[in-house]
Design an enzyme around this catalytic site. Structure first.
Site, PDB file in Angstrom:
ATOM      1  CG  ASP A   1     -16.911  11.567  11.357  1.00 44.35           C
ATOM      2  OD1 ASP A   1     -16.508  11.278  10.440  1.00 44.35           O
ATOM      3  OD2 ASP A   1     -17.796  10.175  12.268  1.00 44.35           O
TER       4      ASP A   1
ATOM      5  CG  ASP B   1     -17.958  10.568   6.052  1.00 44.20           C
ATOM      6  OD1 ASP B   1     -18.475  10.138   6.656  1.00 44.20           O
ATOM      7  OD2 ASP B   1     -18.598  12.028   5.175  1.00 44.20           O
TER       8      ASP B   1
ATOM      9  CD  GLU C   1     -19.834   5.732   5.634  1.00 41.18           C
ATOM     10  OE1 GLU C   1     -21.157   5.455   6.380  1.00 41.18           O
ATOM     11  OE2 GLU C   1     -19.455   7.300   4.925  1.00 41.18           O
TER      12      GLU C   1
ATOM     13  CG  HIS D   1     -24.500   8.486  12.445  1.00 42.39           C
ATOM     14  ND1 HIS D   1     -22.727   7.695  12.599  1.00 42.39           N
ATOM     15  CD2 HIS D   1     -23.792  10.227  11.742  1.00 42.39           C
ATOM     16  CE1 HIS D   1     -22.622   7.950  10.985  1.00 42.39           C
ATOM     17  NE2 HIS D   1     -23.291   9.443  10.236  1.00 42.39           N
ATOM     18  CG  ASP D   2     -25.564   7.770   8.774  1.00 49.49           C
ATOM     19  OD1 ASP D   2     -25.604   8.914   8.948  1.00 49.49           O
ATOM     20  OD2 ASP D   2     -24.480   7.362   8.202  1.00 49.49           O
TER      21      ASP D   2
HETATM   22  C1  GLC Z   1     -21.764   9.470   5.899  1.00 47.74           C
HETATM   23  C2  GLC Z   1     -22.234   9.909   7.489  1.00 47.74           C
HETATM   24  C3  GLC Z   1     -23.910  10.840   6.670  1.00 47.74           C
HETATM   25  C4  GLC Z   1     -23.089  11.861   6.162  1.00 47.74           C
HETATM   26  C5  GLC Z   1     -22.889  11.612   4.607  1.00 47.74           C
HETATM   27  C6  GLC Z   1     -22.408  12.439   4.129  1.00 47.74           C
HETATM   28  O1  GLC Z   1     -22.223   8.707   5.549  1.00 47.74           O
HETATM   29  O2  GLC Z   1     -21.920   8.929   8.011  1.00 47.74           O
HETATM   30  O3  GLC Z   1     -23.774  10.964   8.522  1.00 47.74           O
HETATM   31  O4  GLC Z   1     -24.399  12.299   5.933  1.00 47.74           O
HETATM   32  O5  GLC Z   1     -21.873  10.249   5.060  1.00 47.74           O
HETATM   33  O6  GLC Z   1     -20.705  13.309   5.222  1.00 47.74           O
END
Ligand code: GLC
Ligand code: CA
Length: 565
Positions: free
Chosen positions: A98, A200, A257, A336-337
């Site tokens: 990540d 990310d 993402e 995980h979100d």
């Molecule tokens: C992404 C991650 C999340 C995090 C955010 C900031 O959305 O998946 O868990 O809080 O980025 O890094």
């Protein structure tokens, strides 16, 4: 086989803090991951994506990186990571790390330098602004975690931008020197032997640097104008530059993402020939039941209404159909979100737990694209409902609570109910390995409480029961990996407006599959469209007894069947 390795990969996402604690300090770690590789191999996994394990003050569980080049001591050492890479490669599995490029921790040395003086060489690594002439904030934009995106810093009497927590200052991607440092860091990891990057929050690298104010909804302090810092044009320039400078030199895959990316945006990020990402995550289907007209005191993600199945089907079909032969899809239920999918779109009550988990898996993993299975999904792990706010760990929950209950805008009951349904901690409870204390995750109290249902839902029980969710996943994976049609075929949605049934076909050359699933707890009669020939259909997998295909069939609660022609 036929395509690129990442097109035929089955990815498993690991949230290291909650996966497996090898040294019983209550926190999952890298040795814990190594200990479970054979388990993952057995499931059919070919690559793992591990959420950040870098040094971090853990304001956001590692997404706040304070040193890209070292490992958080609670997770292990660089030697552990090298061992993980070797152990994976030995098993013909790969590692996707990540990579957090939108921001760093406020403890990162770049930020410590940056905030120290206006003329510091690192000043422009971050985004700094003065107050407006009338003394107000540089803009009225709301951060994803609640509150303003601006945080005042006394040292230079100015504000830095943070679209997530205030301890996560945003990097300034318009600064070429900063970009160069980032690319070097990525090369450093590639030289260590990693096989891919999950990038990310990449949708946010470009923002509107004019910082205009926008309308603030009633009952809120700031404007949730996410478009000012999401999916903007320059993001694509940065990604293409990253590809040219770093990625083309290696056999590496990337998954970006980009939450909220429309189909047009998604194609920009990952269409073949655009030289950006291989895979993309945009969460479109995760949000079809948010209720935009509900209470204005909470942002969209905390609202919900009853699932309207046609919306879910159309969301998947939009990407399955429009990306076909233009880009490669990514299929996932959650991460995980997000809340646990069985609690979100399935039924987590004991009676339907096993059957609805299998129904959801069938619906998704027969589609086209690279699967990403989130840890615990393969045993049907569910949401958790801690009664006390103190049992929650996610920084986002506390801002929500402060801005609603503590200001008298909502009751404790209302907000706790939203937290139970929607919070990210639902996905972060420790992995449930067996019936022993803390679900076998750790012998000491874990950093976040185990879901008490580990006594009924755990890996051990799944492994001894041939009717388990685990073995159903294993079978589904095996079916898709051995079918050219399921890997490369096209997708066609049927019964688009039917409120109960999800039906689609996958076709490739002479081969065809028909997938039919019932999303609810009642019996539903289905008329198979005339276009589909019901003869010679063989059942490939089902979560009930095998059932012959006829023009009219009736599906039991949460029934799922796949036919092959
Ligand atoms: C992404 C991650 C999340 C995090 C955010 C900031 O959305 O998946 O868990 O809080 O980025 O890094
Ligand atoms: Ca540990």
């Amino acid at each position: 086989m036929r395509g690129k390795w990442w097109q035929e990969a089955v990815i498993y996402q690991i949230y290291p803090r909650s996966f497996c604690d090898s040294n019983n300090d209550g926190i999952g770690d890298i040795q814990g991951i190594i200990a479970k590789l054979d388990y993952l191999k057995k499931l059919g996994i070919t690559a793992i994506w591990v959420c950040p394990f870098y040094k971090s003050p853990m304001d956001d569980n590692g997404y706040d990186v304070s040193d890209f080049f070292s490992i958080a001591p609670e997770y292990g050492t660089m030697d552990d990571v090298i061992q993980l890479i070797n152990e994976l490669h030995k098993r013909e599995m790969r590692l996707i790390v990540d990579t957090v490029l939108n921001h760093t921790s406020d403890e990162h040395p770049w930020f410590v330098e940056s905030k120290s003086a206006i003329d510091n060489p690192y000043r422009d690594y971050y985004i700094w602004k003065e107050a407006r002439p009338d003394g107000s904030l540089p803009s009225n934009w709301e951060s994803f975690f609640g509150g303003s995106v601006w945080q005042h810093d006394a040292q230079t009497n100015s504000y830095y931008m943070h679209i997530f927590s205030k301890r996560m200052p945003d990097l300034n991607w318009s600064n070429e020197l900063m970009r160069k440092d980032i690319y070097q860091m990525m090369e450093w990891w590639l030289d260590k032997g990693v096989d891919g990057f999950r990038i990310d929050a990449v949708a946010h690298l470009d923002r509107n640097m004019d910082f205009p104010n926008h309308q603030v909804p009633n009952g809120r302090d700031y404007s949730p104008c996410y478009f000012e810092y999401s999916n903007r044009p320059n993001v694509h320039e940065y990604i293409q530059e990253m590809r040219n400078v770093v990625l083309t030199q290696y056999d590496v895959m990337t998954v970006g993402e980009a939450g909220g990316a429309s189909i047009e945006d998604s194609l920009k990020y990952c269409a073949y020939g655009r030289n950006e990402f291989n895979l993309l995550i945009n969460f479109d289907h995760c949000w079809v039941d948010t209720d935009d007209h509900s209470a204005s005191y909470v942002p969209g993600k905390w609202t919900y209404k009853k699932l309207e199945l046609p919306l879910l089907k159309k969301s998947f079909a939009k990407y399955q159909v429009n990306m076909y032969q233009k880009a490669w899809n990514t299929i996932y239920w959650s991460n995980h979100d997000q809340p646990r999918v069985i609690s979100h779109y399935g039924n987590d009550h004991l009676q339907f737990h096993n059957i609805s988990a299998k129904m959801l898996a069938t619906t998704l993993y027969m589609m086209g694209g690279t699967p990403i299975i989130f840890q615990g999904e393969e045993i049907g792990m569910t949401n958790v409902a801690y009664e006390s706010l103190e049992d929650y760990r996610d920084v986002e929950i506390y801002t929500l609570y402060k801005e609603t209950v503590q200001r008298g805008l909502a009751t404790n009951e209302d907000i706790m109910d939203r937290i139970h349904k929607r919070s990210r901690d639902n996905a972060r409870t420790p992995m449930q390995w067996d019936h022993t204390v803390n679900g076998g995750f750790s012998t000491v109290e874990p950093w976040i409480k185990t879901n008490p249902n580990y006594v009924n839902i755990n890996v051990l029980d799944n492994l001894v029961n041939e009717n388990s969710i685990f073995y159903y996943y294993q079978k589904l994976i095996c079916i898709r990996q051995n079918s050219e049609c399921l890997l490369y075929g096209d997708f066609k949605l049927y019964l688009e407006d039917d409120e109960n049934i999800f039906m689609y076909t996958r076709s490739f050359k002479e081969d065809r599959y028909l997938v039919i699933t019932n999303f609810f707890d009642k019996i539903v009669d289905v008329e198979i469209p005339n276009e589909i020939n019901c003869e010679n259909a063989e059942v490939i997998i089902s979560n009930y007894q095998l059932k012959q295909l006829k023009r009219s069939i009736s599906l039991l609660p949460y029934e799922a069947i796949v036919y092959h022609f």
